[in-house]
Write a protein that holds these residues in place. Structure first.
Motif, PDB file in Angstrom:
ATOM      1  N   ALA A 108       0.590  -1.132  -0.126  1.00 21.40           N
ATOM      2  CA  ALA A 108       0.008  -0.073  -0.144  1.00 21.40           C
ATOM      3  C   ALA A 108       0.725   1.343   0.024  1.00 21.40           C
ATOM      4  O   ALA A 108       0.315   2.100  -0.273  1.00 21.40           O
ATOM      5  N   LEU A 109       2.053   1.193   0.086  1.00 22.18           N
ATOM      6  CA  LEU A 109       2.992   2.379   0.160  1.00 22.18           C
ATOM      7  C   LEU A 109       4.146   2.092  -0.724  1.00 22.18           C
ATOM      8  O   LEU A 109       4.592   1.298  -1.126  1.00 22.18           O
ATOM      9  N   ALA A 110       4.653   3.389  -1.185  1.00 22.60           N
ATOM     10  CA  ALA A 110       5.662   3.830  -2.114  1.00 22.60           C
ATOM     11  C   ALA A 110       6.937   3.430  -1.361  1.00 22.60           C
ATOM     12  O   ALA A 110       7.178   3.548  -0.176  1.00 22.60           O
ATOM     13  N   ALA A 111       8.011   3.289  -1.907  1.00 24.71           N
ATOM     14  CA  ALA A 111       9.326   2.937  -1.345  1.00 24.71           C
ATOM     15  C   ALA A 111       9.833   4.053  -0.319  1.00 24.71           C
ATOM     16  O   ALA A 111      10.231   3.727   0.669  1.00 24.71           O
ATOM     17  N   PRO A 112       9.612   5.470  -0.733  1.00 24.56           N
ATOM     18  CA  PRO A 112       9.951   6.430   0.274  1.00 24.56           C
ATOM     19  C   PRO A 112       9.093   6.387   1.260  1.00 24.56           C
ATOM     20  O   PRO A 112       9.726   6.749   2.565  1.00 24.56           O
ATOM     21  N   GLU A 113       7.859   6.191   1.440  1.00 26.14           N
ATOM     22  CA  GLU A 113       6.934   5.951   2.501  1.00 26.14           C
ATOM     23  C   GLU A 113       7.613   4.947   3.236  1.00 26.14           C
ATOM     24  O   GLU A 113       7.471   4.999   4.456  1.00 26.14           O
ATOM     25  N   ILE A 114       7.850   3.796   2.812  1.00 22.85           N
ATOM     26  CA  ILE A 114       8.298   2.456   3.469  1.00 22.85           C
ATOM     27  C   ILE A 114       9.636   2.903   4.271  1.00 22.85           C
ATOM     28  O   ILE A 114       9.646   2.702   5.523  1.00 22.85           O
ATOM     29  N   ALA A 115      10.415   3.562   3.494  1.00 25.34           N
ATOM     30  CA  ALA A 115      11.648   3.963   4.262  1.00 25.34           C
ATOM     31  C   ALA A 115      11.449   5.157   5.301  1.00 25.34           C
ATOM     32  O   ALA A 115      12.163   4.756   6.597  1.00 25.34           O
ATOM     33  N   ALA A 116      10.528   5.665   5.197  1.00 27.82           N
ATOM     34  CA  ALA A 116      10.106   6.823   6.294  1.00 27.82           C
ATOM     35  C   ALA A 116       9.501   6.084   7.577  1.00 27.82           C
ATOM     36  O   ALA A 116      10.008   6.043   8.769  1.00 27.82           O
ATOM     37  N   ARG A 117       8.837   5.143   7.227  1.00 27.20           N
ATOM     38  CA  ARG A 117       8.223   4.238   8.335  1.00 27.20           C
ATOM     39  C   ARG A 117       9.306   3.258   9.051  1.00 27.20           C
ATOM     40  O   ARG A 117       9.182   3.209  10.252  1.00 27.20           O
ATOM     41  N   VAL A 118      10.185   2.527   8.207  1.00 22.19           N
ATOM     42  CA  VAL A 118      11.185   1.973   8.969  1.00 22.19           C
ATOM     43  C   VAL A 118      11.962   3.043   9.823  1.00 22.19           C
ATOM     44  O   VAL A 118      12.404   2.357  10.914  1.00 22.19           O
ATOM     45  N   GLU A 119      12.279   3.955   9.301  1.00 17.85           N
ATOM     46  CA  GLU A 119      13.256   4.801  10.175  1.00 17.85           C
ATOM     47  C   GLU A 119      12.504   5.530  11.579  1.00 17.85           C
ATOM     48  O   GLU A 119      12.906   5.214  12.585  1.00 17.85           O
ATOM     49  N   GLY A 120      11.295   5.551  11.398  1.00 21.21           N
ATOM     50  CA  GLY A 120      10.232   5.736  12.503  1.00 21.21           C
ATOM     51  C   GLY A 120      10.210   4.593  13.452  1.00 21.21           C
ATOM     52  O   GLY A 120      10.334   4.696  14.639  1.00 21.21           O
ATOM     53  N   ALA A 121       9.903   3.428  12.912  1.00 18.61           N
ATOM     54  CA  ALA A 121       9.858   2.090  13.921  1.00 18.61           C
ATOM     55  C   ALA A 121      11.348   1.766  14.513  1.00 18.61           C
ATOM     56  O   ALA A 121      11.256   1.559  15.522  1.00 18.61           O
ATOM     57  N   LEU A 122      12.425   1.996  14.078  1.00 18.79           N
ATOM     58  CA  LEU A 122      13.664   2.027  14.536  1.00 18.79           C
ATOM     59  C   LEU A 122      13.936   2.969  15.645  1.00 18.79           C
ATOM     60  O   LEU A 122      14.443   2.535  16.608  1.00 18.79           O
ATOM     61  N   ALA A 123      13.630   4.101  15.507  1.00 14.44           N
ATOM     62  CA  ALA A 123      13.557   5.434  16.495  1.00 14.44           C
ATOM     63  C   ALA A 123      12.795   4.764  17.597  1.00 14.44           C
ATOM     64  O   ALA A 123      13.274   4.961  18.785  1.00 14.44           O
ATOM     65  N   ARG A 124      11.416   4.515  17.301  1.00 17.00           N
ATOM     66  CA  ARG A 124      10.589   3.888  18.325  1.00 17.00           C
ATOM     67  C   ARG A 124      11.017   2.907  19.275  1.00 17.00           C
ATOM     68  O   ARG A 124      10.666   2.657  20.429  1.00 17.00           O
ATOM     69  N   VAL A 125      12.167   1.895  18.888  1.00 16.42           N
ATOM     70  CA  VAL A 125      12.603   1.005  19.662  1.00 16.42           C
ATOM     71  C   VAL A 125      14.006   1.154  20.159  1.00 16.42           C
ATOM     72  O   VAL A 125      14.679   0.304  20.660  1.00 16.42           O
ATOM     73  N   GLY A 126      14.284   2.457  19.813  1.00 25.79           N
ATOM     74  CA  GLY A 126      15.946   3.003  20.388  1.00 25.79           C
ATOM     75  C   GLY A 126      17.023   2.493  19.780  1.00 25.79           C
ATOM     76  O   GLY A 126      18.222   2.358  20.267  1.00 25.79           O
TER      77      GLY A 126
END
Length: 319
Positions: free
Chosen positions: A115-133
Motif C-alpha cells: 500500500a506504500l511507495a518506497a519513500p514512505e516505507i523508508a520513512a516508516r522503517v526509520e520511525g520504527a527503528l527510532a521507536r525501539v531505540g
C-alpha cells in the motif's frame, strides 16, 4: 474493556498428543497480558495458534469480531496483509533472514501489504527503528553484524512498523542480558500508552511482574488460573501458581510460603481425564480424578482447582 481477542475452548493436537486442552481466554483491548508456565505448558503453542501457526483441532479464535479459525485461502491471506496481528519470535537469528539488511527486515510487512511507495516505507522503517531505540545508521547492517539486544529490537520494530493492534511476544527477553532485558521490557510497557494490545509469553515471573496488567497461568496444556497480576502472584489460588510465586524472589508476599511446602509428595499420578497437576500437587485428593473446571473467584479472578475455596487457609496450614 471489551475483548480484542477471544479464545474459546481451544484445543491443539500434534501427532495425537494434546498440547492445549480446551483453553478459553479473553485479551482486553489496550492491556498487556502475561502468559506464564514452564516448558511444555502450552504457552508458545497458544500464541502460535492465535497467529495461525499451529494446528487447531477444535475451538474458536475471534479477533475484533473476525473468526480467525474460519478464515481460509484468499480470505486468510487478505486478513494477514492488514498486519493487525504481529508475532515477535523468540530467536531473532532464526526469525531474521541473514542476507537481508535491517531496513529490509523492518520494512518487510509494509512491502508485502503493497500500500506504500518506497519513500514512505523508508520513512516508516526509520520511525520504527527510532521507536525501539535503535540508531537509523543500523538500517544498512545485517543481523550477524549487530548485537543480540539490537536484533530483538529489530524484531519489535518490524512488528510495530505495520501498525498492529495486537502484538504476540514469545519469550522476548529470555536470551538477553540484564541491560537489554530491561530496555525491551520498558519498550513493551510503553506500548500500553499507544493503544497496542500485547501478549507476552514467558517462563519468568520477574519479566511480567513490572509490565503486565493480567496474567494467565498454563500447566499441562490447561489454563489453571488467571486474573490481575498483582492479585494472582501475591495471593495465588492454584497450587501451581503458588509454587511459581514462591520460587521467584521477585514476587513479594505478605506471608512468604516456602517453595518446598508446595512440591508434590508421594507418587500420585494424574489419571486420564483428571487434573493435569494432581501428580505434583501436595493437596490432591480423590476429587482430582476428575478435571476441575475454570471457575470465577474474587470477581476478576478464575481458577481451576477443586480446593480453591480452601485457599489461603489450606496453604497456611500446609506450610
Amino acid at each position: 474493556m471489551a475483548a480484542l481477542l477471544d479464545i474459546r475452548d481451544l484445543t491443539v493436537q500434534y501427532d495425537g498428543h494434546r498440547v492445549l486442552d480446551r483453553v478459553s481466554l479473553a485479551v482486553r483491548a489496550g492491556e498487556i497480558l502475561g502468559v506464564i508456565g514452564e516448558t511444555g505448558s502450552g504457552k508458545t503453542t497458544l500464541a502460535r495458534a492465535v497467529a495461525g501457526l499451529a494446528p487447531v483441532r477444535s475451538g474458536r479464535i475471534d479477533f475484533a469480531g473476525t473468526e480467525l479459525t474460519a478464515l481460509r485461502g484468499r480470505a486468510l491471506r487478505a486478513w494477514r496483509r492488514t498486519g493487525a496481528l504481529q508475532y515477535v519470535f523468540q530467536d531473532p537469528l532464526r526469525a531474521l533472514d541473514p542476507q537481508h539488511t535491517v531496513a529490509t527486515a523492518v520494512g518487510e510487512g509494509l512491502a508485502v501489504a503493497g500500500a506504500l511507495a518506497a519513500p514512505e516505507i523508508a520513512a516508516r522503517v526509520e520511525g520504527a527503528l527510532a521507536r525501539v531505540g535503535l540508531d537509523p545508521d543500523l538500517a544498512g547492517r545485517r543481523p550477524g553484524e549487530i548485537s543480540g539486544g539490537q536484533r530483538q529490537r529489530v524484531l519489535l520494530a518490524r512488528a510495530l512498523a505495520v501498525g498492529p493492534r495486537l502484538l504476540l511476544c514469545d519469550e522476548p527477553v529470555s536470551a538477553l542480558d540484564a541491560s537489554n532485558r530491561n530496555h525491551v521490557l520498558r519498550l513493551l510497557a510503553g506500548l500500553r500508552d499507544t493503544g497496542v494490545t500485547v501478549v507476552v509469553i514467558s517462563h519468568d515471573l520477574s519479566s511480567l511482574a513490572g509490565i503486565a496488567d493480567r496474567v494467565a497461568v498454563l500447566y499441562g496444556g490447561r489454563l489453571v488460573e488467571h486474573g490481575p497480576i498483582g492479585d494472582v502472584l501475591t495471593a495465588p489460588r492454584h497450587p501451581y501458581t503458588a509454587l511459581l510465586a514462591a520460587s521467584s524472589p521477585s514476587v513479594r508476599r505478605s506471608r512468604p510460603i516456602p517453595a518446598a511446602s508446595l512440591r508434590g509428595r508421594g507418587d500420585r499420578s494424574a489419571v486420564p481425564g483428571g487434573c493435569s497437576y494432581a501428580g505434583r500437587c501436595p493437596f490432591a485428593t480423590g476429587a482430582c480424578d476428575a478435571a476441575p473446571e475454570l471457575s470465577t473467584v474474587d470477581g476478576d479472578r478464575a481458577v481451576a482447582c477443586h480446593r480453591a475455596a480452601e485457599w489461603p487457609a489450606l496453604v497456611q496450614v500446609e506450610s
